[in-house]
Design an enzyme around this catalytic site. Sequence first.
Site, PDB file in Angstrom:
ATOM      1  N   ASP A  15      -4.213   7.088   1.897  1.00 24.91           N
ATOM      2  CA  ASP A  15      -4.722   5.794   1.465  1.00 24.91           C
ATOM      3  C   ASP A  15      -6.232   5.857   1.641  1.00 24.91           C
ATOM      4  O   ASP A  15      -6.721   6.374   2.657  1.00 24.91           O
ATOM      5  CB  ASP A  15      -4.122   4.685   2.355  1.00 24.91           C
ATOM      6  N   HIS A  32       0.825  -1.207   0.000  1.00 22.99           N
ATOM      7  CA  HIS A  32       0.000   0.000   0.000  1.00 22.99           C
ATOM      8  C   HIS A  32       0.857   1.253   0.000  1.00 22.99           C
ATOM      9  O   HIS A  32       0.641   2.172  -0.784  1.00 22.99           O
ATOM     10  CB  HIS A  32      -0.923   0.007   1.234  1.00 22.99           C
TER      11      HIS A  32
END
Length: 449
Positions: A118, A19
């Site tokens: 994110d 990520h």
Amino acid sequence: MQVTKQGHVVVLAFPFGTHAAPLLTLVGRLSAAAPNLKFSFLNTAKSNEKVFSKIKIAENGNIKAHNVYDGVPEGHVFSGHPLESVELFLKAMPETFKNGVKEAVKESGLKVTCLLSDAFFWFSGDMAAEMGVPWVALWTAAPCSISVHLYTDLIRSTLKGNGENVDQTLKFIPGMSAIHAKDLPDGVCHGNLEAPFSCMLHNMGRILPRATALAMNSFEEIDHTIIDDLKSKLKMVLNVGPFNLASPPQSFSDESGCIPWLDKHRASSLAYLCFGSILTPSPNELMALAEALEAQKVPFLWSFRDSSKVQLLDKFLERTSTLGKIVPWSPQLQVLEHVSVGVFITHAGWNSISESIAGGVPMICRPFFADQPLNGRLVEDIWKIGVNVEGGVFTKCGTMKALDLVFKAEQGKMMRENIGILKKKAREAVATDGSSTKNFKTLLEVVSG
Ligand code: U2F
């Protein structure tokens, strides 16, 4: 295109799985195009160390890593549960990031002008609103999987028996008629709906419509129906990938000599195996997979991350020393672009799929959790660029069948053709006039204010 505006973009990274790396790749690209913007990259020390050592950022000095608390109390003894560190991190949020933002502002002397996070971090919506700045979220997986989280309430109320009938399809959602209840990530309609991770994803789906923009590591031409639907639900949807093609790394390391080894093989003759950054198949599945490769005499390159389990394959490796090579890490992007690779045996993580598309390599998928079963479904039934292993787990017979299908059958030829078409579209998307390039310019305007 270069932007001269000044500003301070605070970036909130999720430190697990793959990520933080795509987020840093995007930040690197933005910072190169807007050298007067300052970026504060908030992430745990461990993840920062990993991503900043792997991703070579252009040296204009405008990205600063800030370490935030990982949520692990001092003296904590880990139980061995795979999600423990994730849950500790989630428990400590959002305070960890709020403190991180204060420190980044104090240290730089610059107030925040944009929050880039994110997409998991739904609370960024409130943080950005309090600061009066835009919130840009990055979804690091496929467009179809974000759709699932935006429609979670509808899925829960429409699927009968909480999706217990695993073969029900999501035909009530645009572009999802081929998706089955069993393909959905745990916590959407089955599994523990109250688990911290499930709650985070559910909140994300509810709050994302407030985001100024949602950026994705994908490209519009991969699925127009889903992307048009996302555009109708969100303020701005910007596919700015695939990142591996839009901003390919300038260099790579190949400590185990994978590329010279691949050079010795015929075109499309071998299998590349890798199961991402989190998991390793069970010992039974590893043995079944190894036996299938040996029985079919398929040359293989295997990136095997869990050194504690590699001895399980000692005897197999002795017998197949001329057939295959096992390495602790491979330059996967370059491996998948190598002409000798004929199939990728993968867990169907989004970055791996995206890299396989860029390389034009069909896949044999063995999805484990999260978005992976959904990705496997897209690969097999929508894009027809690969196949899932029979029964969802590696057995010797099922794996041999899948290898036969990809290497020998007419279906394998079709997969190769289909992935070639997708590869071409992906390359066009990142070309000068491509959709992802245009979207990136819009993203740059949003981020630079
Ligand atoms: C999580 O996925 P993973 O991190 O498990 O797997 P991928 O998304 O496929 O990313 C793996 C990356 O690691 C690289 C590889 C990919 O970019 O090129 N790599 C490598 O370079 N060399 C190696 O030997 C091994 C790996 C999650 F589990 C998935 O479900 C999600 O889809 C994904 C994205 O959100 O994150």
